[in-house]
Scaffold this motif. Structure first.
Motif, PDB file in Angstrom:
ATOM      1  N   MET A  27       0.817  -1.191   0.003  1.00  0.00           N
ATOM      2  CA  MET A  27       0.030   0.127  -0.052  1.00  0.00           C
ATOM      3  C   MET A  27       0.965   1.355  -0.068  1.00  0.00           C
ATOM      4  O   MET A  27       0.611   2.069  -0.748  1.00  0.00           O
ATOM      5  CB  MET A  27      -0.873   0.040   1.062  1.00  0.00           C
ATOM      6  N   ALA A  28       2.001   1.222   0.827  1.00  0.00           N
ATOM      7  CA  ALA A  28       2.719   2.379   1.094  1.00  0.00           C
ATOM      8  C   ALA A  28       3.496   2.623  -0.446  1.00  0.00           C
ATOM      9  O   ALA A  28       3.619   3.800  -1.060  1.00  0.00           O
ATOM     10  CB  ALA A  28       3.837   2.199   1.971  1.00  0.00           C
ATOM     11  N   LYS A  29       4.013   1.547  -1.172  1.00  0.00           N
ATOM     12  CA  LYS A  29       4.418   1.493  -2.449  1.00  0.00           C
ATOM     13  C   LYS A  29       3.551   2.241  -3.539  1.00  0.00           C
ATOM     14  O   LYS A  29       3.916   3.144  -4.065  1.00  0.00           O
ATOM     15  CB  LYS A  29       4.925   0.328  -2.710  1.00  0.00           C
ATOM     16  N   CYS A  30       2.307   1.794  -3.499  1.00  0.00           N
ATOM     17  CA  CYS A  30       1.404   2.227  -4.568  1.00  0.00           C
ATOM     18  C   CYS A  30       1.135   3.620  -4.120  1.00  0.00           C
ATOM     19  O   CYS A  30       1.133   4.587  -5.264  1.00  0.00           O
ATOM     20  CB  CYS A  30       0.012   1.436  -4.085  1.00  0.00           C
ATOM     21  N   ILE A  31       0.967   4.270  -3.026  1.00  0.00           N
ATOM     22  CA  ILE A  31       1.039   5.685  -2.583  1.00  0.00           C
ATOM     23  C   ILE A  31       2.164   6.462  -3.161  1.00  0.00           C
ATOM     24  O   ILE A  31       1.816   7.458  -3.751  1.00  0.00           O
ATOM     25  CB  ILE A  31       0.635   5.837  -0.950  1.00  0.00           C
ATOM     26  N   ARG A  32       3.265   5.851  -2.897  1.00  0.00           N
ATOM     27  CA  ARG A  32       4.493   6.758  -3.229  1.00  0.00           C
ATOM     28  C   ARG A  32       4.471   6.596  -4.831  1.00  0.00           C
ATOM     29  O   ARG A  32       5.038   7.890  -5.378  1.00  0.00           O
ATOM     30  CB  ARG A  32       5.776   6.186  -2.812  1.00  0.00           C
ATOM     31  N   ARG A  33       4.229   5.598  -5.580  1.00  0.00           N
ATOM     32  CA  ARG A  33       4.173   5.740  -6.864  1.00  0.00           C
ATOM     33  C   ARG A  33       3.301   6.622  -7.610  1.00  0.00           C
ATOM     34  O   ARG A  33       3.512   7.341  -8.643  1.00  0.00           O
ATOM     35  CB  ARG A  33       3.827   4.074  -7.700  1.00  0.00           C
ATOM     36  N   ILE A  34       2.154   6.890  -6.945  1.00  0.00           N
ATOM     37  CA  ILE A  34       1.018   7.599  -7.590  1.00  0.00           C
ATOM     38  C   ILE A  34       1.468   8.913  -7.206  1.00  0.00           C
ATOM     39  O   ILE A  34       1.274   9.868  -7.983  1.00  0.00           O
ATOM     40  CB  ILE A  34      -0.388   7.149  -7.059  1.00  0.00           C
ATOM     41  N   ASN A  35       2.077   9.307  -6.327  1.00  0.00           N
ATOM     42  CA  ASN A  35       2.283  10.444  -5.625  1.00  0.00           C
ATOM     43  C   ASN A  35       3.441  10.980  -6.702  1.00  0.00           C
ATOM     44  O   ASN A  35       3.634  12.312  -7.189  1.00  0.00           O
ATOM     45  CB  ASN A  35       2.758  10.746  -4.346  1.00  0.00           C
ATOM     46  N   ILE A  52       4.602   6.562 -18.947  1.00  0.00           N
ATOM     47  CA  ILE A  52       3.436   6.263 -17.998  1.00  0.00           C
ATOM     48  C   ILE A  52       3.318   4.721 -18.255  1.00  0.00           C
ATOM     49  O   ILE A  52       3.112   4.176 -18.913  1.00  0.00           O
ATOM     50  CB  ILE A  52       2.134   6.907 -18.185  1.00  0.00           C
ATOM     51  N   ASN A  53       3.545   3.964 -16.860  1.00  0.00           N
ATOM     52  CA  ASN A  53       3.147   2.849 -16.579  1.00  0.00           C
ATOM     53  C   ASN A  53       1.699   2.670 -16.360  1.00  0.00           C
ATOM     54  O   ASN A  53       1.305   2.846 -15.145  1.00  0.00           O
ATOM     55  CB  ASN A  53       4.197   2.230 -15.438  1.00  0.00           C
ATOM     56  N   LYS A  54       0.817   2.403 -17.282  1.00  0.00           N
ATOM     57  CA  LYS A  54      -0.253   2.304 -17.279  1.00  0.00           C
ATOM     58  C   LYS A  54      -0.926   1.392 -16.094  1.00  0.00           C
ATOM     59  O   LYS A  54      -2.191   1.714 -15.271  1.00  0.00           O
ATOM     60  CB  LYS A  54      -1.003   2.207 -18.457  1.00  0.00           C
ATOM     61  N   TYR A  55      -0.230   0.204 -15.999  1.00  0.00           N
ATOM     62  CA  TYR A  55      -0.601  -0.888 -15.042  1.00  0.00           C
ATOM     63  C   TYR A  55      -0.422  -0.328 -13.528  1.00  0.00           C
ATOM     64  O   TYR A  55      -1.350  -0.517 -12.725  1.00  0.00           O
ATOM     65  CB  TYR A  55       0.290  -2.184 -15.169  1.00  0.00           C
ATOM     66  N   TRP A  56       0.630   0.608 -13.400  1.00  0.00           N
ATOM     67  CA  TRP A  56       0.869   1.198 -11.944  1.00  0.00           C
ATOM     68  C   TRP A  56      -0.322   1.931 -11.734  1.00  0.00           C
ATOM     69  O   TRP A  56      -0.854   2.012 -10.712  1.00  0.00           O
ATOM     70  CB  TRP A  56       2.097   1.512 -12.086  1.00  0.00           C
ATOM     71  N   LEU A  57      -0.477   2.882 -12.733  1.00  0.00           N
ATOM     72  CA  LEU A  57      -1.590   3.983 -12.589  1.00  0.00           C
ATOM     73  C   LEU A  57      -2.927   3.275 -12.129  1.00  0.00           C
ATOM     74  O   LEU A  57      -3.523   3.669 -11.371  1.00  0.00           O
ATOM     75  CB  LEU A  57      -1.582   4.685 -13.688  1.00  0.00           C
ATOM     76  N   GLU A  58      -3.127   2.367 -12.935  1.00  0.00           N
ATOM     77  CA  GLU A  58      -4.605   1.876 -12.740  1.00  0.00           C
ATOM     78  C   GLU A  58      -4.692   0.922 -11.631  1.00  0.00           C
ATOM     79  O   GLU A  58      -5.567   1.042 -10.776  1.00  0.00           O
ATOM     80  CB  GLU A  58      -4.833   0.503 -13.943  1.00  0.00           C
ATOM     81  N   ASP A  59      -3.377   0.186 -11.039  1.00  0.00           N
ATOM     82  CA  ASP A  59      -3.530  -0.450  -9.843  1.00  0.00           C
ATOM     83  C   ASP A  59      -3.578   0.533  -8.608  1.00  0.00           C
ATOM     84  O   ASP A  59      -4.267   0.204  -7.666  1.00  0.00           O
ATOM     85  CB  ASP A  59      -2.335  -1.371  -9.841  1.00  0.00           C
ATOM     86  N   ASP A  60      -2.683   1.496  -8.607  1.00  0.00           N
ATOM     87  CA  ASP A  60      -2.568   2.379  -7.470  1.00  0.00           C
ATOM     88  C   ASP A  60      -3.926   3.133  -7.326  1.00  0.00           C
ATOM     89  O   ASP A  60      -4.302   3.276  -6.278  1.00  0.00           O
ATOM     90  CB  ASP A  60      -1.337   3.353  -7.758  1.00  0.00           C
ATOM     91  N   PHE A  61      -4.358   3.634  -8.458  1.00  0.00           N
ATOM     92  CA  PHE A  61      -5.723   4.236  -8.240  1.00  0.00           C
ATOM     93  C   PHE A  61      -6.798   3.434  -7.860  1.00  0.00           C
ATOM     94  O   PHE A  61      -7.572   3.965  -6.715  1.00  0.00           O
ATOM     95  CB  PHE A  61      -6.159   4.764  -9.757  1.00  0.00           C
ATOM     96  N   TYR A  62      -6.825   2.099  -8.165  1.00  0.00           N
ATOM     97  CA  TYR A  62      -7.733   1.197  -7.305  1.00  0.00           C
ATOM     98  C   TYR A  62      -7.677   0.961  -5.922  1.00  0.00           C
ATOM     99  O   TYR A  62      -8.417   1.194  -5.071  1.00  0.00           O
ATOM    100  CB  TYR A  62      -7.542  -0.074  -8.027  1.00  0.00           C
ATOM    101  N   TRP A  63      -6.307   0.774  -5.375  1.00  0.00           N
ATOM    102  CA  TRP A  63      -5.837   0.863  -4.122  1.00  0.00           C
ATOM    103  C   TRP A  63      -6.231   1.777  -2.988  1.00  0.00           C
ATOM    104  O   TRP A  63      -6.648   2.022  -2.124  1.00  0.00           O
ATOM    105  CB  TRP A  63      -4.527   0.005  -3.761  1.00  0.00           C
ATOM    106  N   LEU A  64      -5.816   2.931  -3.847  1.00  0.00           N
ATOM    107  CA  LEU A  64      -6.142   4.580  -3.117  1.00  0.00           C
ATOM    108  C   LEU A  64      -7.732   4.638  -3.090  1.00  0.00           C
ATOM    109  O   LEU A  64      -8.209   4.917  -1.848  1.00  0.00           O
ATOM    110  CB  LEU A  64      -5.681   5.461  -3.725  1.00  0.00           C
ATOM    111  N   ASN A  65      -8.527   4.153  -3.775  1.00  0.00           N
ATOM    112  CA  ASN A  65     -10.055   4.200  -3.691  1.00  0.00           C
ATOM    113  C   ASN A  65     -10.351   3.130  -2.810  1.00  0.00           C
ATOM    114  O   ASN A  65     -11.365   3.311  -2.101  1.00  0.00           O
ATOM    115  CB  ASN A  65     -10.695   4.159  -5.094  1.00  0.00           C
TER     116      ASN A  65
END
Length: 78
Positions: A27-35, A52-65
């Protein structure tokens, strides 16, 4: 920064989320990547220079939501 404490219900949902859905380190990694992505996009304002790594963006957006829904369910009637 707020000094308010979490309700027991929110605390339980958060603990459940971080033990059954995603581990806290991921979760921390996702937040840092999206930031990182958001900061670079805003600063550079040029999508062509920063691939843009679209997989990261899609995955991180999902987890933040998911985290937001865990902390404060959007559709819950107050």
């Amino acid at each position: 920064m707020s000094t308010k404490t979490l309700t027991k219900e929110t605390e339980t949902r958060l603990i459940n989320f971080l033990t059954t859905e995603i581990n806290p380190l991921e979760m921390a990694k996702c937040i840092r990547r999206i930031n990182h992505f958001l900061a670079l996009t805003v600063i550079r304002n040029d999508d062509n220079r920063n691939p843009i790594n679209k997989y990261w963006l899609e995955d991180d957006f999902y987890w933040l939501n998911e985290l937001a829904e865990t902390l404060n369910p959007h559709l819950e009637v107050e």
